[in-house]
Design a protein around this motif. Structure first.
Motif, PDB file in Angstrom:
ATOM      1  N   GLU A  75      30.146  74.694  17.833  1.00  0.00           N
ATOM      2  CA  GLU A  75      29.830  73.181  18.525  1.00  0.00           C
ATOM      3  C   GLU A  75      30.817  73.089  19.687  1.00  0.00           C
ATOM      4  N   PRO A  76      30.314  72.343  20.776  1.00  0.00           N
ATOM      5  CA  PRO A  76      31.179  72.156  21.872  1.00  0.00           C
ATOM      6  C   PRO A  76      32.412  71.372  21.765  1.00  0.00           C
ATOM      7  N   ARG A  77      32.442  70.682  20.741  1.00  0.00           N
ATOM      8  CA  ARG A  77      33.772  70.023  20.625  1.00  0.00           C
ATOM      9  C   ARG A  77      34.809  71.020  20.006  1.00  0.00           C
ATOM     10  N   VAL A  78      34.435  72.341  19.373  1.00  0.00           N
ATOM     11  CA  VAL A  78      35.379  73.099  18.780  1.00  0.00           C
ATOM     12  C   VAL A  78      35.877  73.949  20.267  1.00  0.00           C
ATOM     13  N   VAL A  79      34.878  74.265  21.072  1.00  0.00           N
ATOM     14  CA  VAL A  79      35.380  74.819  22.317  1.00  0.00           C
ATOM     15  C   VAL A  79      36.261  74.100  23.086  1.00  0.00           C
ATOM     16  N   GLU A  80      35.886  72.786  23.420  1.00  0.00           N
ATOM     17  CA  GLU A  80      36.855  71.994  24.050  1.00  0.00           C
ATOM     18  C   GLU A  80      38.213  71.989  23.206  1.00  0.00           C
ATOM     19  N   ASP A  81      38.402  71.738  21.864  1.00  0.00           N
ATOM     20  CA  ASP A  81      39.709  71.612  21.248  1.00  0.00           C
ATOM     21  C   ASP A  81      40.385  73.037  21.294  1.00  0.00           C
ATOM     22  N   TYR A  82      39.557  74.150  21.374  1.00  0.00           N
ATOM     23  CA  TYR A  82      40.187  75.630  21.501  1.00  0.00           C
ATOM     24  C   TYR A  82      40.963  75.669  22.824  1.00  0.00           C
ATOM     25  N   GLU A  83      40.097  75.016  23.960  1.00  0.00           N
ATOM     26  CA  GLU A  83      40.450  74.995  25.322  1.00  0.00           C
ATOM     27  C   GLU A  83      41.842  74.105  25.361  1.00  0.00           C
ATOM     28  N   ARG A  84      41.728  73.158  24.790  1.00  0.00           N
ATOM     29  CA  ARG A  84      43.041  72.204  24.850  1.00  0.00           C
ATOM     30  C   ARG A  84      44.223  72.803  24.260  1.00  0.00           C
ATOM     31  N   VAL A  85      44.061  73.342  23.148  1.00  0.00           N
ATOM     32  CA  VAL A  85      45.268  73.870  22.427  1.00  0.00           C
ATOM     33  C   VAL A  85      45.672  75.287  22.797  1.00  0.00           C
ATOM     34  N   HIS A  86      44.621  76.205  23.247  1.00  0.00           N
ATOM     35  CA  HIS A  86      45.038  77.429  23.394  1.00  0.00           C
ATOM     36  C   HIS A  86      44.676  77.989  24.723  1.00  0.00           C
ATOM     37  N   GLY A  87      44.261  77.025  25.694  1.00  0.00           N
ATOM     38  CA  GLY A  87      43.678  77.447  27.171  1.00  0.00           C
ATOM     39  C   GLY A  87      44.737  78.081  27.841  1.00  0.00           C
TER      40      GLY A  87
END
Length: 139
Positions: A105-117
C-alpha cells in the motif's frame, strides 16, 4: 535488445548523426547484479542512455544495479527495514513497462520513508560507492 533501446533513445532525443547515444553501446555491458534479470537489465540500459543523452556521469550504479544488489541480499536473509525502504523506493523509480509487482500500500511506503528514509539514503550512498563502474565512461 540494446540496439532497440539505443534506437528508441536516439529517436526520443532527436539524435540524427552518430552521436553520444549511438556510441554508447559499449557502456551497456552486463554488470553482475543485472545480468540474470532481463527487465532490470532493460531498465539499466535505459537509465544509462538517459544519462548519456543528458551528459551525466555514467559511472555510478543505476537504480537497477542497486535494486539487484538489495535483492541479492534478500536471498541471504530477510531485509531490514532500511533495505526494504530502499527496495520500495527503487522499484517505484523503475521506468514504466519495467516495473515489478509491488503489493504494498502507498501508505506503507510513505511510513517506511518517514521512519527509515535516512537509513535508506545512507545505504544507497554506500551501495553507490561499492557498485560504481570506473570503466563506464562514454567515448
Amino acid at each position: 535488445m540494446v540496439e532497440e533501446e539505443i534506437a528508441a533513445a536516439r529517436e526520443r532525443h532527436g539524435e540524427k548523426e552518430q552521436g553520444a547515444i549511438w556510441n554508447a553501446f559499449l557502456l551497456m555491458q552486463h554488470t553482475e547484479p543485472v545480468e540474470s534479470a532481463p527487465r532490470l537489465y532493460r531498465a539499466h540500459v535505459r537509465e544509462l542512455l538517459e544519462r548519456v543523452a543528458a551528459g551525466q556521469d555514467t559511472r555510478p550504479a543505476t537504480d537497477a544495479e542497486l535494486l539487484a544488489s538489495v535483492s541479492a541480499g534478500s536471498v541471504q536473509g530477510p531485509l531490514g527495514p532500511a533495505a526494504a525502504c530502499l527496495a520500495m523506493r527503487l522499484l517505484a523509480r523503475l521506468p514504466a513497462g519495467d516495473t515489478l509487482p509491488l503489493d504494498t500500500e502507498p501508505r506503507v511506503v510513505e511510513d517506511y520513508e518517514r521512519v527509515h528514509g535516512s537509513e535508506a539514503d545512507k545505504m544507497a550512498e554506500d551501495l553507490q560507492a561499492i557498485l560504481t563502474q570506473a570503466w563506464r565512461i562514454p567515448g
